[in-house]
Design a protein around this motif. Structure first.
Motif, PDB file in Angstrom:
ATOM      1  N   ILE A   6      32.279  63.240  45.682  1.00 22.95           N
ATOM      2  CA  ILE A   6      31.269  63.196  44.617  1.00 22.95           C
ATOM      3  C   ILE A   6      30.149  64.135  45.042  1.00 22.95           C
ATOM      4  N   CYS A   7      30.329  65.397  44.631  1.00 20.97           N
ATOM      5  CA  CYS A   7      29.481  66.465  45.154  1.00 20.97           C
ATOM      6  C   CYS A   7      27.990  66.160  45.048  1.00 20.97           C
ATOM      7  N   SER A   8      27.597  65.573  43.921  1.00 23.89           N
ATOM      8  CA  SER A   8      26.160  65.431  43.679  1.00 23.89           C
ATOM      9  C   SER A   8      25.476  64.476  44.647  1.00 23.89           C
ATOM     10  N   VAL A   9      26.239  63.624  45.327  1.00 20.80           N
ATOM     11  CA  VAL A   9      25.598  62.728  46.302  1.00 20.80           C
ATOM     12  C   VAL A   9      26.146  62.979  47.711  1.00 20.80           C
TER      13      VAL A   9
ATOM     14  N   GLN B 271      34.010  72.978  47.897  1.00 24.49           N
ATOM     15  CA  GLN B 271      33.235  73.287  46.686  1.00 24.49           C
ATOM     16  C   GLN B 271      33.265  74.796  46.409  1.00 24.49           C
TER      17      GLN B 271
ATOM     18  N   VAL C 125      38.084  76.281  39.370  1.00 25.29           N
ATOM     19  CA  VAL C 125      38.371  74.873  39.066  1.00 25.29           C
ATOM     20  C   VAL C 125      37.166  74.307  38.321  1.00 25.29           C
TER      21      VAL C 125
ATOM     22  N   HIS D 294      37.609  71.515  36.154  1.00 24.38           N
ATOM     23  CA  HIS D 294      37.869  70.077  36.024  1.00 24.38           C
ATOM     24  C   HIS D 294      39.174  69.784  36.751  1.00 24.38           C
ATOM     25  N   LEU D 295      39.501  68.502  36.942  1.00 23.35           N
ATOM     26  CA  LEU D 295      40.724  68.141  37.648  1.00 23.35           C
ATOM     27  C   LEU D 295      41.777  67.713  36.646  1.00 23.35           C
ATOM     28  N   ARG D 296      42.964  68.312  36.789  1.00 22.05           N
ATOM     29  CA  ARG D 296      44.047  67.915  35.893  1.00 22.05           C
ATOM     30  C   ARG D 296      44.799  66.702  36.433  1.00 22.05           C
TER      31      ARG D 296
ATOM     32  N   PRO E 241      42.142  61.044  39.800  1.00 17.87           N
ATOM     33  CA  PRO E 241      41.657  60.782  41.148  1.00 17.87           C
ATOM     34  C   PRO E 241      42.350  59.539  41.729  1.00 17.87           C
TER      35      PRO E 241
ATOM     36  N   GLU F 120      41.173  57.667  44.186  1.00 18.43           N
ATOM     37  CA  GLU F 120      40.145  56.675  44.495  1.00 18.43           C
ATOM     38  C   GLU F 120      40.529  55.708  45.607  1.00 18.43           C
TER      39      GLU F 120
ATOM     40  N   GLN G  67      40.186  53.509  49.094  1.00 18.70           N
ATOM     41  CA  GLN G  67      39.054  52.876  49.780  1.00 18.70           C
ATOM     42  C   GLN G  67      38.957  53.490  51.164  1.00 18.70           C
TER      43      GLN G  67
END
Ligand code: SF4
Ligand code: SF4
Ligand code: SF4
Lengths: 202, 236
Positions: free
Chosen positions: B97-100, B110, B118, B120-122, B125, B127, B129
């Protein structure tokens, strides 16, 4: 020429992308010459209208209301722009996905971590029910253009809008697209910092 | 010194015997994207971003040695397509999550995404843990951002000589570990030199206390150390 119908939609986002929209400063006046803003958190209309030419969608799909809205937005708009990282990847809004479903998140926020402990809103309350997983816009409907960035910069939004409103195709590659923040100087390879290059000095 | 003659993107070039295609290409001014590669460390060909077409076959340029009459293409439409796909898959595999992120704006993943277009991601995710290890007094490890390039493993072993890092697990459970899977802070082999943090391409290894965008990787110091060791050149 008929005035174009522009809309902006605010789903699961922090409104930062809309703030960046306002960051286009004096271009907003030029924009007002050629478009009617027919729906937006910035104007007072309650229902998403039909026949929208271009729409900027901020935010991810997080609850049932967003889900309903995005389908309506898609069927009533010609060009749909995924506006900012939340819309494009889920971003901050999707961090909760790793916690596994809506209930653990609600329990954590309303019961475990709140003092005094509150009550989880019921599906009949006025707050829309959370979806189990937060998803980006293109996971639900077709997206025509992606504008990543948290938020995308004002100049970037302007560039995209100018092209799209003129009916031209746009190669955003030329405009240093980036996820996350913006505004750092980039070198010709697109690398953000001199020190991040993996090539040794010769 | 033996010289090999080969064609690179349609141009005849000469390269020294023993050079890799990546080195020869860079010397000729052709840039090939890489992620797991770091000059001075043994190449492993793990990320596959540096794939090139050699006589029609896909080969990792960081591991392939130059040879006579090779016909090498570095920027074909097929290669660009694969490179873009690889970066999208890397983003989808963990939680980036680049922004954080501490490395926002100082991140090679990046940068690659930008360079390869790139937007968007095709892929959905995954996700997973992932844990964050903050047991070391100076550095932190966030598995959410790790791309398993093994730069940390190699720099710690080959340059520092400590061999604190290793890789454990398979597939989606694959993780970098310190000292037989002990918390980094209790890894007795670690000298706290920070080379792994300098080498990491993303925000997976960071200086504790660094906030978003602050984790600048100090690759120059690393290169100076490698130069000093290999060529006995001491930059002062
Ligand atoms: S992309 Fe960033 S600025 Fe835009 S809504 Fe999401 S968190 Fe806010
Ligand atoms: S700080 Fe140095 S010794 Fe410790 S793990 Fe990193 S490279 Fe190895
Ligand atoms: S921690 Fe960093 S250097 Fe180590 S494998 Fe992961 S991404 Fe690569």
């Amino acid at each position: 020429m008929a005035r174009l119908r522009l809309a902006t939609v605010w789903l699961g986002g922090c409104s930062g992308c809309h703030m960046s929209f306002l960051d286009m400063d004096e271009y907003l006046l030029e924009l007002a010459e050629i478009v009617d803003v027919v729906f937006s958190p910035l104007v007072d209309s309650k229902t998403y209208p039909e026949g929208v030419d271009v729409v900027l969608v901020e935010g991810a799909i997080c609850n049932v209301e967003h889900m309903e809205m995005i389908h309506r937005v898609r069927s009533n708009s010609r060009v749909l722009i995924s506006f900012g990282d939340c819309a494009v990847t889920g971003n901050v809004s999707a961090i909760r996905n790793v916690l596994g479903g809506a209930l653990p998140v609600l329990k954590c926020s309303y019961e475990e971590r709140s003092d005094p402990a509150g009550m989880i809103p019921s599906p009949n309350d006025i707050v829309p029910q959370l979806l189990d997983r937060v998803v980006p816009v293109h996971a639900v409907v077709k997206v025509d253009l992606f504008l990543p960035g948290c938020p995308p910069s004002g100049p970037m939004i302007r560039t995209a809008l100018e092209k799209v409103l003129a009916g031209e195709t746009i190669d955003l590659m030329e405009h240093h697209l980036s996820f996350g923040g913006y505004g750092r100087p980039r070198n010709s390879e697109g690398s953000s910092t001199a020190s991040s290059s993996s090539t040794a000095p010769s | 010194m033996a010289v090999k003659t080969l064609s690179l993107d349609g141009q005849l070039i000469s390269a020294r015997d023993g050079q890799t295609l990546l080195e020869a290409a860079r010397e000729s001014g052709v840039s090939i994207p890489t992620l797991c590669h770091l000059d001075g460390l043994d190449p492993v060909g793990a990320c596959r971003l540096c794939l090139v077409e050699v006589n029609g076959r896909l080969m990792p340029s960081c591991l392939t040695r130059v040879a006579e009459e090779m016909e090498v293409w570095t920027q074909t439409e097929r290669l660009q397509r694969y490179r873009k796909q690889i970066v999208e898959l890397l983003f989808a595999e963990r939680n980036h999550i680049c922004s954080v992120c501490v490395a926002n704006g100082n991140c090679e993943l990046q940068d690659l995404a930008m360079r390869l277009g790139v937007d968007h991601l095709r892929y959905a995710p995954q996700e997973p843990q992932c844990e964050v290890d903050l047991s070391h007094e100076r550095y932190g490890l966030d598995h959410n951002r790790c791309v398993l390039c093994t730069r940390c493993v190699r720099v710690c072993d080959e340059i520092e000589g400590a061999h604190t890092w290793d890789v454990a697990g398979r597939g989606t459970n694959c993780r970098v570990i310190t000292d037989l899977h002990q918390p980094w802070g209790s890894a007795s082999t670690c000298t706290s030199c920070g080379k792994c943090v300098m080498a990491c391409p993303t925000g997976a290894l960071f200086h504790r206390g660094a906030s978003v965008s602050e984790n600048v990787h100090d690759r120059e110091t690393l290169h100076a150390l490698i130069l000093a060791r290999e060529e006995k050149q001491w930059l002062v």
